[in-house]
Design a protein around this motif. Sequence first.
Motif, PDB file in Angstrom:
ATOM      1  N   SER A 123       0.565  -0.889  -0.025  1.00 30.72           N
ATOM      2  CA  SER A 123       0.051  -0.288  -0.232  1.00 30.72           C
ATOM      3  C   SER A 123       1.044   1.251   0.006  1.00 30.72           C
ATOM      4  CB  SER A 123      -0.855  -0.066   0.843  1.00 30.72           C
ATOM      5  OG  SER A 123      -1.668   1.388   1.112  1.00 30.72           O
ATOM      6  N   LEU A 124       0.354   2.343  -0.819  1.00 31.52           N
ATOM      7  CA  LEU A 124       0.977   3.298  -0.592  1.00 31.52           C
ATOM      8  C   LEU A 124       1.096   4.793   0.555  1.00 31.52           C
ATOM      9  CD1 LEU A 124      -0.594   5.213  -3.875  1.00 31.52           C
ATOM     10  CD2 LEU A 124       1.972   3.829  -3.457  1.00 31.52           C
ATOM     11  N   GLU A 125      -0.044   3.988   1.891  1.00 31.78           N
ATOM     12  CA  GLU A 125       0.672   4.403   3.011  1.00 31.78           C
ATOM     13  C   GLU A 125       0.982   3.910   3.629  1.00 31.78           C
ATOM     14  OE1 GLU A 125      -2.260   6.950   3.880  1.00 31.78           O
ATOM     15  OE2 GLU A 125      -2.711   6.154   2.197  1.00 31.78           O
ATOM     16  N   HIS A 126       2.112   2.578   3.418  1.00 28.98           N
ATOM     17  CA  HIS A 126       3.519   1.840   3.996  1.00 28.98           C
ATOM     18  C   HIS A 126       4.301   3.149   3.599  1.00 28.98           C
ATOM     19  CE1 HIS A 126       0.761  -1.698   4.218  1.00 28.98           C
ATOM     20  NE2 HIS A 126       0.594  -0.740   5.347  1.00 28.98           N
ATOM     21  N   VAL A 127       4.899   3.938   2.449  1.00 30.75           N
ATOM     22  CA  VAL A 127       5.403   5.007   2.079  1.00 30.75           C
ATOM     23  C   VAL A 127       5.596   5.808   3.200  1.00 30.75           C
ATOM     24  CG1 VAL A 127       6.296   6.367   0.736  1.00 30.75           C
ATOM     25  CG2 VAL A 127       5.386   4.842  -0.326  1.00 30.75           C
ATOM     26  N   PRO A 128       7.499   5.995   3.880  1.00 31.09           N
ATOM     27  CA  PRO A 128       7.249   7.208   4.647  1.00 31.09           C
ATOM     28  C   PRO A 128       6.943   8.924   3.815  1.00 31.09           C
ATOM     29  CG  PRO A 128       9.404   6.201   4.730  1.00 31.09           C
ATOM     30  CD  PRO A 128       8.062   5.482   3.258  1.00 31.09           C
ATOM     31  N   LEU A 129       6.330   9.483   4.882  1.00 29.02           N
ATOM     32  CA  LEU A 129       5.508  10.895   4.675  1.00 29.02           C
ATOM     33  C   LEU A 129       6.788  11.650   3.914  1.00 29.02           C
ATOM     34  CD1 LEU A 129       3.541  13.107   4.775  1.00 29.02           C
ATOM     35  CD2 LEU A 129       4.277  13.960   6.662  1.00 29.02           C
ATOM     36  N   THR A 130       7.704  11.618   3.883  1.00 28.92           N
ATOM     37  CA  THR A 130       8.775  12.367   3.341  1.00 28.92           C
ATOM     38  C   THR A 130       8.487  12.127   1.414  1.00 28.92           C
ATOM     39  OG1 THR A 130      10.974  11.448   3.955  1.00 28.92           O
ATOM     40  CG2 THR A 130      10.258  13.110   5.290  1.00 28.92           C
ATOM     41  N   LEU A 131       8.481  11.082   1.230  1.00 29.30           N
ATOM     42  CA  LEU A 131       8.639  10.556  -0.193  1.00 29.30           C
ATOM     43  C   LEU A 131       8.062  10.115  -0.499  1.00 29.30           C
ATOM     44  CD1 LEU A 131      11.816   7.337   0.779  1.00 29.30           C
ATOM     45  CD2 LEU A 131      11.679   9.693  -0.651  1.00 29.30           C
ATOM     46  N   LYS A 132       6.836  10.575  -0.177  1.00 26.99           N
ATOM     47  CA  LYS A 132       5.334  10.532  -0.810  1.00 26.99           C
ATOM     48  C   LYS A 132       5.020  11.185  -2.405  1.00 26.99           C
ATOM     49  CE  LYS A 132       2.115   8.194   2.683  1.00 26.99           C
ATOM     50  NZ  LYS A 132       0.939   8.465   3.449  1.00 26.99           N
ATOM     51  N   SER A 133       5.666  12.213  -2.266  1.00 24.57           N
ATOM     52  CA  SER A 133       5.785  12.813  -3.426  1.00 24.57           C
ATOM     53  C   SER A 133       6.608  12.382  -4.940  1.00 24.57           C
ATOM     54  CB  SER A 133       6.518  14.385  -2.760  1.00 24.57           C
ATOM     55  OG  SER A 133       7.586  14.422  -2.311  1.00 24.57           O
ATOM     56  N   TYR A 134       7.105  11.234  -4.523  1.00 25.61           N
ATOM     57  CA  TYR A 134       8.144  10.927  -5.447  1.00 25.61           C
ATOM     58  C   TYR A 134       7.071   9.712  -6.159  1.00 25.61           C
ATOM     59  CZ  TYR A 134      11.362  13.934  -3.087  1.00 25.61           C
ATOM     60  OH  TYR A 134      11.622  15.103  -3.023  1.00 25.61           O
ATOM     61  N   SER A 135       7.826   9.186  -7.081  1.00 27.67           N
ATOM     62  CA  SER A 135       6.877   8.128  -7.433  1.00 27.67           C
ATOM     63  C   SER A 135       7.063   6.558  -6.621  1.00 27.67           C
ATOM     64  CB  SER A 135       7.688   8.026  -9.354  1.00 27.67           C
ATOM     65  OG  SER A 135       7.351   9.279 -10.323  1.00 27.67           O
ATOM     66  N   THR A 136       6.377   6.370  -6.594  1.00 27.16           N
ATOM     67  CA  THR A 136       6.641   4.927  -6.107  1.00 27.16           C
ATOM     68  C   THR A 136       6.426   3.652  -7.452  1.00 27.16           C
ATOM     69  OG1 THR A 136       6.136   5.772  -3.988  1.00 27.16           O
ATOM     70  CG2 THR A 136       6.097   3.395  -3.760  1.00 27.16           C
ATOM     71  N   TYR A 137       7.343   2.593  -6.404  1.00 29.58           N
ATOM     72  CA  TYR A 137       7.214   1.804  -7.694  1.00 29.58           C
ATOM     73  C   TYR A 137       6.556   0.301  -7.016  1.00 29.58           C
ATOM     74  CZ  TYR A 137       9.383   5.135 -11.221  1.00 29.58           C
ATOM     75  OH  TYR A 137      10.247   5.986 -11.700  1.00 29.58           O
ATOM     76  N   CYS A 138       5.719  -0.651  -7.598  1.00 32.91           N
ATOM     77  CA  CYS A 138       5.065  -1.543  -6.950  1.00 32.91           C
ATOM     78  C   CYS A 138       5.959  -3.206  -8.146  1.00 32.91           C
ATOM     79  CB  CYS A 138       3.784  -1.657  -7.652  1.00 32.91           C
ATOM     80  SG  CYS A 138       3.033  -3.205  -6.817  1.00 32.91           S
ATOM     81  N   LEU A 139       6.212  -3.747  -7.317  1.00 35.40           N
ATOM     82  CA  LEU A 139       7.839  -5.046  -7.846  1.00 35.40           C
ATOM     83  C   LEU A 139       6.698  -5.633  -7.946  1.00 35.40           C
ATOM     84  CD1 LEU A 139      10.311  -4.357  -9.039  1.00 35.40           C
ATOM     85  CD2 LEU A 139       9.074  -2.273  -8.142  1.00 35.40           C
ATOM     86  N   PRO A 140       6.707  -7.167  -8.668  1.00 38.94           N
ATOM     87  CA  PRO A 140       7.352  -7.453  -9.417  1.00 38.94           C
ATOM     88  C   PRO A 140       7.096  -6.455 -11.257  1.00 38.94           C
ATOM     89  CG  PRO A 140       7.057  -9.139  -9.611  1.00 38.94           C
ATOM     90  CD  PRO A 140       6.402  -8.216  -8.393  1.00 38.94           C
ATOM     91  N   GLY A 141       5.925  -5.923 -10.765  1.00 33.85           N
ATOM     92  CA  GLY A 141       4.995  -5.301 -12.227  1.00 33.85           C
ATOM     93  C   GLY A 141       6.193  -4.358 -12.754  1.00 33.85           C
ATOM     94  N   ASP A 142       6.448  -3.305 -11.938  1.00 33.36           N
ATOM     95  CA  ASP A 142       7.110  -2.330 -12.300  1.00 33.36           C
ATOM     96  C   ASP A 142       8.845  -2.190 -12.786  1.00 33.36           C
ATOM     97  OD1 ASP A 142       4.722  -0.536 -12.105  1.00 33.36           O
ATOM     98  OD2 ASP A 142       5.035  -0.076 -10.892  1.00 33.36           O
ATOM     99  N   TYR A 143       9.369  -3.344 -12.561  1.00 33.04           N
ATOM    100  CA  TYR A 143      10.787  -3.699 -12.499  1.00 33.04           C
ATOM    101  C   TYR A 143      11.091  -3.047 -13.742  1.00 33.04           C
ATOM    102  CZ  TYR A 143      15.041  -5.598 -13.702  1.00 33.04           C
ATOM    103  OH  TYR A 143      16.143  -6.171 -13.711  1.00 33.04           O
ATOM    104  N   ASP A 144      10.709  -3.241 -14.754  1.00 28.01           N
ATOM    105  CA  ASP A 144      11.785  -2.117 -15.867  1.00 28.01           C
ATOM    106  C   ASP A 144      11.197  -0.943 -15.743  1.00 28.01           C
ATOM    107  OD1 ASP A 144      11.911  -4.449 -17.513  1.00 28.01           O
ATOM    108  OD2 ASP A 144      10.048  -4.299 -19.031  1.00 28.01           O
ATOM    109  N   LYS A 145      10.283  -0.229 -15.224  1.00 29.96           N
ATOM    110  CA  LYS A 145      10.011   1.177 -15.029  1.00 29.96           C
ATOM    111  C   LYS A 145      11.291   1.922 -14.493  1.00 29.96           C
ATOM    112  CE  LYS A 145       5.409   1.439 -16.488  1.00 29.96           C
ATOM    113  NZ  LYS A 145       3.766   2.287 -15.522  1.00 29.96           N
ATOM    114  N   LEU A 146      11.293   0.927 -13.492  1.00 33.26           N
ATOM    115  CA  LEU A 146      12.490   1.152 -12.120  1.00 33.26           C
ATOM    116  C   LEU A 146      13.424   1.238 -12.717  1.00 33.26           C
ATOM    117  CD1 LEU A 146      13.291   1.525  -9.293  1.00 33.26           C
ATOM    118  CD2 LEU A 146      13.403  -0.787  -8.457  1.00 33.26           C
ATOM    119  N   TYR A 147      13.593   0.614 -13.821  1.00 28.05           N
ATOM    120  CA  TYR A 147      15.592  -0.414 -14.319  1.00 28.05           C
ATOM    121  C   TYR A 147      16.199   0.718 -14.901  1.00 28.05           C
ATOM    122  CZ  TYR A 147      18.820  -2.783 -16.617  1.00 28.05           C
ATOM    123  OH  TYR A 147      20.382  -2.914 -16.897  1.00 28.05           O
TER     124      TYR A 147
END
Length: 580
Positions: free
Chosen positions: A117-141
């Motif tokens: 869940s995006l709710e588990h991302v620390p507050l200071t990093l919520k304004s940046y893109s979050t990648y869901c793995l493994p589905g977003d692996y290519d985007k992250l790469y």
Amino acid sequence: MAKVTKVFISYSHDSDLHRDFVRGISDRLRTDGLECLLDQYINGFPPEGWQCWMENQIEAADFVLLVCTETYLRRYRKQETEGGRGVTFEGVVISQTLYDHYYRNSKFIPMIPTHGSLEHVPLTLKSYSTYCLPGDYDKLYRVLTGQAEYIAPPLGELRSMQAANGHAPILIHTDRLPTVKGGFFGRIAELQLLNDAWSGNTTRIIQFIAPGGTGKTKLLRHWLNHTANIPVLFEWSFYAQGSSEDKQTSATPFFSHAFAKLGSTRERFASEEDKGDHLAELLRGKRYVLVLDGLEPLQHGGAAVRGELKDKAIRQLLRQLARHPCGLCIITTRIALHELSDRDAPTVIRHDLQNLTAADGIQLLQSLGVKGSAAELGKAVREYGGHALALSLLGNVLRLRHQGDVRKRDTLKALVKATGNRDSRHAFKVMQAYAEWFAGEPELALLHLLGLFDHPIGQDVLQMLWDAQIPHLTAGIDEDEWLEAIASLREEHHLLSQHDSGGDLDCHPLIREYFGGQLQTQQPQVWQQAHERLYEYYKALPEKEFPDTLEEMQPLFSAVAHGCAAGLHQQALDEVYWPR
């Protein structure tokens, strides 16, 4: 060898299954060429202890991936007093690093598992893109390797669109300045001078005078990029036609382009002066900025006539523009224009552009990744005379070869043969280090090729020279190596520039001068053979045996120049010059 990207993964040990998931991501990144770091790869414990190891890995990594889960977030926030303390410690390091950089972040990347869940991302990093793995692996790469999914096409020129009432707005923009990479620092007085000239109606022409590499083009590019509401903008670089003061450069391509953009179909003129008058008349009454960058190829460089314009059309144009109340003409050159010497400020302003101040030079070095005390950085700036090009080259060498340590500049050897003025010698010293660094590599061959010309070269010419397989120059280098060399010199070393008008390869005239001189003196036979190839290429290029216009004649002018450089003076006379 290209620098290997380092990736560190910060995660919580939620379960054995979760540990396996994280290790699987790390293994995949390593298989795909990234040096991914993970505590599971450590046998036992690191000698320096886990806390020191974690801090060192986060600092050394180019990217830190945070695998965000409910457990990770609690430990990151110090809300757990049982279980692993690693995430708590890493959270402190990450938060402090973000705080120190005013939360400007390009390093820390949050990711979540498939059912996270995006709710588990620390507050200071919520304004940046979050990648869901493994589905977003290519985007992250793509992010980790700097490979964008979509490349922005080159900017075209603005279209003139018809207004609803039938009147077309007067909006004409054309950009023929070379792209200059790197940060911009200082030049407060010059920017104010340009702003005052544009906002007022008394200054008609400004000429910036300075040796090569001082930063004239960079100054104009920065001002234009930050100045809005210019209805008519012409930016033209005469370096694209040749940077040598003794070259018979024609202003015809400039006038032809300007006439076309301003809607003139006139083709015949009573004289060259008539051509200058016609362009001035087309600009009259318009709110315009006309940039004539690198005008010295159109000027005489001899002591007796130093600074006088060879081109009568440009000379007449400037005389007329000095009377226009609505526009501003900006000129950059290494030699003050003689024709403007009798014009007084504020109508015509001559400004001698100086080298960078110590403070601005330090900022430039730091922007390139150079590290060291303020005293050492200032000393480096003074040693290189505050010369913008020399400092840019030095910064790249220190960043790529010496981890940015400014003290390592002492490893650069003294210039073997001191040529040029004091400022160009500073730049040549760093180019000498590049020549040693690139010895035997395609990058050096490409720089030598650029040194065969005094103007940008097209991909078709480069392809011809590569096909020729010239020994000790292009022989034995495959196409992939050429493409990698071009990318390396442009993106990593910032030695190549690019004109927005096309894909021609270009570099600063001082870089062409140095590497061309090196090839000519150290490998004269290679120099001669390459120019022979170019002579034959340009000689055969015109479609008509007897071209009708100066533009159609340009390949033949080039053929004569390269033929003479190859020592084929009589052949160039007999085959090209005399028959026409």
